[in-house]
Design an enzyme around this catalytic site. Sequence first.
Site, mmCIF file in Angstrom:
data_model
loop_
_atom_site.group_PDB
_atom_site.id
_atom_site.type_symbol
_atom_site.label_atom_id
_atom_site.label_comp_id
_atom_site.label_asym_id
_atom_site.label_seq_id
_atom_site.Cartn_x
_atom_site.Cartn_y
_atom_site.Cartn_z
ATOM 1 N N LYS A 1 -10.181 -3.330 32.984
ATOM 2 C CA LYS A 1 -10.641 -4.737 34.566
ATOM 3 C C LYS A 1 -10.875 -4.813 35.679
ATOM 4 C CE LYS A 1 -12.790 -9.443 33.566
ATOM 5 N NZ LYS A 1 -12.873 -10.307 32.858
ATOM 6 N N HIS B 1 -3.825 -1.587 -3.412
ATOM 7 C CA HIS B 1 -3.224 -1.191 -3.571
ATOM 8 C C HIS B 1 -1.440 -1.371 -2.623
ATOM 9 C CE1 HIS B 1 -4.685 1.344 -6.881
ATOM 10 N NE2 HIS B 1 -5.966 1.239 -6.478
ATOM 11 N N GLU C 1 0.041 -1.411 31.367
ATOM 12 C CA GLU C 1 0.428 0.067 30.681
ATOM 13 C C GLU C 1 -0.759 1.166 30.722
ATOM 14 O OE1 GLU C 1 1.282 -3.806 27.867
ATOM 15 O OE2 GLU C 1 -0.365 -3.161 29.684
ATOM 16 N N GLU D 1 -7.008 -13.884 20.278
ATOM 17 C CA GLU D 1 -7.192 -13.504 21.702
ATOM 18 C C GLU D 1 -8.045 -14.702 22.335
ATOM 19 O OE1 GLU D 1 -5.506 -11.123 24.299
ATOM 20 O OE2 GLU D 1 -7.499 -10.996 25.057
ATOM 21 N N GLY E 1 -12.618 -9.508 28.610
ATOM 22 C CA GLY E 1 -12.280 -7.001 28.554
ATOM 23 C C GLY E 1 -12.581 -7.194 26.583
ATOM 24 N N ARG E 2 -12.494 -8.529 25.298
ATOM 25 C CA ARG E 2 -13.221 -8.325 23.663
ATOM 26 C C ARG E 2 -14.085 -8.286 23.758
ATOM 27 N NH1 ARG E 2 -10.010 -12.519 25.653
ATOM 28 N NH2 ARG E 2 -11.017 -14.921 25.319
ATOM 29 N N LYS F 1 4.178 -10.828 29.951
ATOM 30 C CA LYS F 1 3.848 -10.461 30.951
ATOM 31 C C LYS F 1 5.043 -9.994 32.002
ATOM 32 C CE LYS F 1 -0.938 -8.845 30.727
ATOM 33 N NZ LYS F 1 -1.898 -8.809 30.795
#
Length: 539
Positions: A214, A392, A220, A361, A275-276, A502
């Site tokens: 964005k 399990h 990263e 978030e 973003g999400r 960050k």
Amino acid sequence: MPNDCRPDPLAYKAALNAVRAAARQARELRILDLFEQEPDRLERLSFETAGLYVDLSRHRLPARAWSSFERLVGAADLVGWRRAMFAGDPINLTEERAVLHVALRASGEQPFRLGAVGEDLMPEIGDTLARMAAFSDRVRDGSWRGAEGHLITDVVNVGIGGSQLGPFLACDALARFGHPRLRVHFLSNIDPDAWDRLAERLDPKRTLAIVASKSWRTIETARNAQAVRRWLLAAGVGRDQLRHHLVGVTANPTGAREFGLANEGIFPFRDWVGGRFSLWSAIGLPVMLQIGPEAFAQMLAGAREMDSHFLETQWDRNIPVMMALLSLWNADALGSQTEAVIPYSQALARLPAYLQQLQMESNGKRVDVDGNVIPGPPAPVIWGEPGTDAQHSFFQSLHQGLQPQPVDFVLVRPTQEDPEGRGRGLLANALAQAEALLRGRPDPENPHRHYPGNRPSTTILLDRLDPRRFGALVALYEHKTASLGWLIRINSFDQWGVELGKEIAAEHEKLLANPDRASAARLDPSTAELLRRLTATAP
């Protein structure tokens, strides 16, 4: 905040306290008793829309709680906030932005404005979708080719967070609708090993990379994009051919151009797309490449159906609102601070990971919209894995742990032939686990074999998993997230909590690169020792 969304703080506090008091009084209720006492319970607490059936009846929620719910919905002015979101008002208060992911899946038959007198967003949204469709068609039909005329066989989405989790979930969920030649991969972790492992399986001259960021400043993504570009050049892809292998999706087209991308390979979206919440924007390009423009349009249509339900349905028949109220309720009725999401569908294996970002978030905040510490309860921690694998793993704790945790069971009706009956067995397990949580099994003689039961769950049933139902499912959780934020008076649409780490990481990287500076830096003893060990000469 929008003027018509300013609730009376005393009325809000009283309404919230009423819900919390009613929830605490419900702690000793037995859900099975509520079914007997309330003959209309299943009808009142089950809902159906957009190909989804949602059963909320298996919670410690008595009918008498309805009046406190209604009071809180009014005091929090949930209806006002919802109206303001769809009107394009700047409800993301700390960033002074609108929140208009719903515009991305609007039909386009009516204007969708950025505020009451703002621009109509639909022409721009339609143009971006048309550009995405044209590009996807070219890659899918083979007319868009890589270096030396090779067909594209692999698509690598380079992104992280909202630029990765939504598309990853969608591509995994809808894989059976995918193009037979194209394989879609996702690169997010900055660990060099992540790219090295992926690159081993790729032919650079047949690979298309989508750099999705964005801001075009995410560290990263930027470094992984540089690694992919270096890999392409090292394999003999000429600089003049990079445009056939690298495209970008961003709200910062200038940054993409500075990286070297051509205008035809830049797919923009606006800063009012969080973003999400961005799967529906150009961030969904890898999804469109995989399933095609028509199926992508069906995904948008399913989300649009859920938007209509959310916008037009009164609170007590509104699935996202009711799910949000139950999140708040369970925090006091159970004392729980988590919610498990268990998809009984391997195609939806990534759903819990996606919901972790979407909900945590968005709502993992300690202060309200006025900057005051929220009175509680906090928004829940989200976790989960697919069934039957999860049975399990951690289901022991769900059944016999000291603290009850609510569970969302997400089921899909099987549609394919299965001679071994595995799909039937999968559904039987899902139904059995929900019933076992509800009923339990008393054993007064052997406490180790005692199941207390009375543990709440929600069941969401998709009549089939296709783009339309998938879109509706994701939109359901989006609107649940926003509704919970409004009910506890927080801003679900910023994420300042991710910034501090960050900033510190940037400083620590400098110290790792220069050990002499590290020894002189003002650090806590633990960090200083770790930096010393990491920068010491290897034995």
